[in-house]
Design a protein around this motif. Structure first.
Motif, short mmCIF file in Angstrom:
data_model
loop_
_atom_site.label_atom_id
_atom_site.label_comp_id
_atom_site.label_asym_id
_atom_site.label_seq_id
_atom_site.Cartn_x
_atom_site.Cartn_y
_atom_site.Cartn_z
N GLN A 169 0.81 -1.22 0.00
CA GLN A 169 0.00 0.00 0.00
C GLN A 169 0.85 1.27 0.00
OE1 GLN A 169 -4.14 -0.17 1.73
NE2 GLN A 169 -3.18 -1.70 3.02
N ARG A 174 3.13 2.74 -6.86
CA ARG A 174 2.15 3.81 -6.57
C ARG A 174 2.82 5.17 -6.47
NH1 ARG A 174 -2.44 1.36 -2.46
NH2 ARG A 174 -2.53 -0.72 -3.37
N ARG A 225 -3.56 9.77 -3.16
CA ARG A 225 -4.07 8.62 -3.91
C ARG A 225 -5.60 8.66 -3.98
NH1 ARG A 225 -6.48 3.99 -3.22
NH2 ARG A 225 -6.00 2.22 -4.59
#
Length: 433
Positions: A169, A174, A225
């Motif tokens: 995560q 990302r 995000r």
């Protein structure tokens, strides 16, 4: 000198708008970038149909893959260097997995996958392990190395620390795509203090942890995000283009099954239609090929395929209204019946599209998808899951947001030359009159 340790005579540098420079010193990495399978990523956009909403979003999977590699290179060569928990022997494995993690993406990735029941991760592994230029480079490191790289990308590797750098995560993937996508779309949402996050990253046996002093930078990253998903990735105009793209592919597949004689034969699609696509066929697919067919199919006899291709190529997209399928299913059935009476096929011209995102979560026993949570390293050496320390993250943890819209061709509905009464009923139901 072993191939894995071989350095270039002179460092190669890619100028990059996000990271300023991407540095390549290792022969293995340079050779991988030069393979035809990796160069193919130049011909696949990172954000699919988003360029029809944000005109700057023309960047490719190639750009992004280099960016992920650069972040991981900085972590391994600077942040983790000399730390006892970091095994220097894992460096090349980590760099290669970062560089190749998106290798199997197809044209207009996710829409394409849904229609033809494909999985880009399967093709990533197939390219790494198959008879490819990429495999030949990796095998020069050692015979087992391609499998090791494939296992990291598939998240089946025993080396959990390396996996977490590529897929968790808070990972390099990302961190690159949020900043890169924000830059090319021109929005401000995806920016966060990556430099701070990199400085407070620490290796542990099974994953990367973040020093407690960097918690606020991580909060900013998570909120960035969240905003990017709802303001960019799930933008309703982009989703409209995806709906039309998906319907073109469905129509082509249906016509093939009906033995329709195409003016421009979809030879690149045959193995997809038959569910027997080979790795060789898959690697030949890119967005230039798909758009060529869309351009040519504007001249087909089939009016639905012709119209859908014209819409996509000319950006004559569907309009949309907010829609709750759980509460408005009767309205959908009524609209579908009216569309048929008006001579408009609801299968292709009345589409419910749903977007859903879970901005942050921690592992919950019994769930199908295990989400590796973000852990903070406290000053006393203890490790705690992020939402236990952050009120901001705790407020959004495990909270899935879902959005539904109903898409339709406004020009068809507004055209009163045929079936004006029925079309008026449609407009009334859609509340657009």
């Amino acid at each position: 000198m072993a191939y894995s340790a071989e350095k270039l005579n002179e460092e190669k540098v890619f100028k990059d708008p996000v990271h300023r420079y991407i540095h390549v010193r290792d022969r293995v990495i340079w050779d991988l970038i030069g393979t035809k399978e990796f160069q193919r990523l130049r011909r696949i956009k990172q954000l699919g149909t988003t360029y029809l909403t944000f005109h700057g979003a023309e960047h490719s999977r190639f750009n992004h893959s280099l960016g992920v590699y650069e972040i991981v290179r900085r972590i391994s060569d600077d942040v983790f260097l000399g730390r006892p928990e970091w095994n220097e022997e894992d460096r090349m494995l980590t760099l290669c997995a970062a560089l190749l993690h998106d290798l199997g993406h197809g044209p207009f990735s996710h829409s394409f996958e849904k229609v033809f029941d494909l999985d880009h991760e399967h093709f990533t592994r197939a390219i790494i392990l198959g008879n490819t230029e990429v495999n030949k480079v990796l095998t020069r490191v050692n015979a087992d190395f391609p499998q090791q790289v494939a296992d990291v990308i598939a998240k089946t590797s025993k080396n959990k620390l390396v996996v977490s750098l590529i897929s968790s995560q808070i990972d390099a993937d990302r961190m690159d795509y949020l900043q890169r996508d924000a830059y090319f779309t021109g929005v401000s949402y995806g920016h966060f203090d990556m430099e701070r996050i990199l400085r407070v990253m620490r290796p542990r046996e099974d994953q990367v942890v973040i020093k407690q002093s960097g918690m606020h930078a991580v909060e900013d990253y998570i909120m960035s995000r969240y905003q990017m998903y709802w303001q960019v990735y799930f933008h309703p105009v982009t989703r409209s283009a995806e709906v039309i793209l998906t319907k073109i592919l469905h129509r082509t597949k249906d016509l093939h099954e009906q033995k329709y004689r195409f003016k421009y034969d979809p030879i690149h699609f045959y193995s997809l239609f038959n569910g027997e696509i080979t790795l060789e066929d898959y690697i030949k697919l890119d967005e230039a090929i798909i758009l060529y067919y869309f351009q040519m199919w504007q001249e087909e006899e089939d009016q639905i395929l012709k119209d859908l291709c014209c819409r996509f190529m000319d950006r004559n997209l569907y309009k949309y209204v907010e829609f709750d399928p759980a509460k408005e299913y009767k309205k959908l059935a009524e609209l579908s019946a009216l569309f048929k009476k008006a001579g408009i096929d609801p299968e292709y011209y009345l589409v419910v599209d749903s977007s859903s995102d879970l901005p942050y979560d921690f592992y919950r026993p019994g769930e199908e998808e295990e989400r590796l949570p973000i852990h903070l390293l406290l000053k006393n050496g203890d490790i705690r899951e992020l939402s236990r320390e952050s009120e901001i993250v705790d407020a959004i943890s495990g909270k899935r947001r879902t959005d539904h819209k109903l898409y339709y061709p406004a020009d068809f509905i507004a055209d009163n030359r045929k079936k004006p009464t029925i079309k008026k009923q449609i407009r009334t139901l859609l509340e657009i009159d």
